[in-house]
Design an enzyme around this catalytic site. Structure first.
Site, PDB file in Angstrom:
ATOM      1  N   MET A   1      47.487  19.884  13.796  1.00  0.00           N
ATOM      2  CA  MET A   1      48.597  20.698  14.273  1.00  0.00           C
ATOM      3  C   MET A   1      48.956  20.272  15.681  1.00  0.00           C
ATOM      4  O   MET A   1      48.227  19.513  16.325  1.00  0.00           O
ATOM      5  CB  MET A   1      48.176  22.175  14.259  1.00  0.00           C
ATOM      6  CG  MET A   1      49.214  23.093  13.686  1.00  0.00           C
ATOM      7  SD  MET A   1      49.884  22.494  12.159  1.00  0.00           S
ATOM      8  CE  MET A   1      51.494  23.179  12.244  1.00  0.00           C
ATOM      9  N   CYS A   2      50.048  20.777  16.196  1.00  0.00           N
ATOM     10  CA  CYS A   2      50.516  20.454  17.545  1.00  0.00           C
ATOM     11  C   CYS A   2      51.360  21.621  18.034  1.00  0.00           C
ATOM     12  O   CYS A   2      51.615  22.579  17.326  1.00  0.00           O
ATOM     13  CB  CYS A   2      51.365  19.178  17.560  1.00  0.00           C
ATOM     14  SG  CYS A   2      50.587  17.724  16.834  1.00  0.00           S
ATOM     15  N   ARG A   3      51.789  21.517  19.262  1.00  0.00           N
ATOM     16  CA  ARG A   3      52.817  22.380  19.833  1.00  0.00           C
ATOM     17  C   ARG A   3      53.826  21.448  20.503  1.00  0.00           C
ATOM     18  O   ARG A   3      53.439  20.457  21.134  1.00  0.00           O
ATOM     19  CB  ARG A   3      52.245  23.340  20.870  1.00  0.00           C
ATOM     20  CG  ARG A   3      51.129  24.263  20.416  1.00  0.00           C
ATOM     21  CD  ARG A   3      51.638  25.502  19.674  1.00  0.00           C
ATOM     22  NE  ARG A   3      51.837  25.242  18.264  1.00  0.00           N
ATOM     23  CZ  ARG A   3      52.258  26.165  17.386  1.00  0.00           C
ATOM     24  NH1 ARG A   3      52.545  27.387  17.807  1.00  0.00           N
ATOM     25  NH2 ARG A   3      52.405  25.862  16.116  1.00  0.00           N
TER      26      ARG A   3
END
Length: 272
Positions: A1-3
């Site tokens: 995941m990332c932001r």
């Protein structure tokens, strides 16, 4: 995941946009508040910005956690831009760990980021990459799901397809090929922002002459404070967002047609 996030508006320092805001992208690397998959984003980070002289975008990418980069505070307080795309990374298992896998990816004036993951990506994306040539595949910047998604988007942009349909098509086809995939894609040319919400959170906020698109809300500065503009608004799941500093449009993602069968590799190899 990332932001990740993208900003268009009056020039701000990278520090004002990324580091100083409470709950901002810098903090989201170790304490995201709305991230449903994974707990931290410590596998690297990247920042892309458009110089005020109109030249192509610059990038600063590292494979270390953003808080571990002692050079970033000085860079962030001195660089100003009215168009920025930035991301903190949580790597999909089995992907490259060096900075080549950190968004943003770049071609010409385009910057691209992927917030999400494609489980078993080497198998799941096989049908989709059949449209690419061997030359395209050999030029992939990094061995990861995000880099392959960028190749698919770039392929459409190079063919003259508008940015919105290009991003929407890749997100929809990815969801078709791998229902477990999360394909929040983010693209900017410094004048507009195109984004998909497909599997994870996405929000936007506007102020006169400015727009901010981000994986999760935070307390921004610049044109958005002390109470400038509208508050945060959530983008519906399975949607496409098109934004400029003056307007925002949200439409449903189209259903994806089945990928075409891939031709034999021998037919895709470049000839001498």
């Amino acid at each position: 995941m990332c932001r990740h996030l993208a900003y268009l508006g009056p020039p701000l320092s990278l520090r004002e946009l990324l580091i100083d805001p409470p709950g901002g992208l810098y903090t989201q690397s170790w304490a995201p508040r709305r991230q449903r998959y994974g707990t931290v984003n410590a596998d690297g980070f990247g920042i892309g910005w458009y110089p005020q002289d109109g030249t192509p975008p610059a990038r600063y990418r590292r494979a270390v956690p953003v808080w571990a980069d002692g050079n970033l505070p000085d860079l962030a307080r001195t660089v100003r831009s009215g168009a920025v795309l930035a991301a903190v990374r949580s790597a999909t298992p089995g992907t490259t760990q060096d900075e080549s896998a950190a968004a943003p990816y770049r071609e010409g004036r385009w910057l691209f980021s992927h917030n999400g993951a494609v489980p078993d990506w080497t198998r799941a994306l096989t049908e989709l990459v059949g449209e690419l040539t061997a030359e395209d595949l050999l030029a992939v910047e990094s061995r990861c799901d995000s880099a392959l998604l960028w190749l698919l988007v770039r392929h459409r942009l190079r063919a003259g397809r508008p940015a919105g349909p290009a991003l929407a098509d890749v997100a929809a086809r990815t969801a078709w090929a791998c229902p477990e995939a999360r394909a929040n894609l983010l693209l900017t040319d410094g004048r507009s922002v195109i984004a998909t919400r497909c599997g994870d959170s996405l929000w936007y906020r506007t102020a006169p002459g400015a727009v901010l698109v981000a994986s999760e809300p935070f307390e921004p500065s610049g044109p958005f404070e002390p109470s400038g503009g509208d508050g945060w608004r959530e983008v519906p799941e399975h949607s496409l967002l098109r934004a400029t500093a003056e307007s925002v449009e949200i439409t449903p993602l189209p259903a994806a047609p089945a990928p075409r069968p891939a031709p034999p590799l021998s037919e895709r190899m470049p000839t001498a």
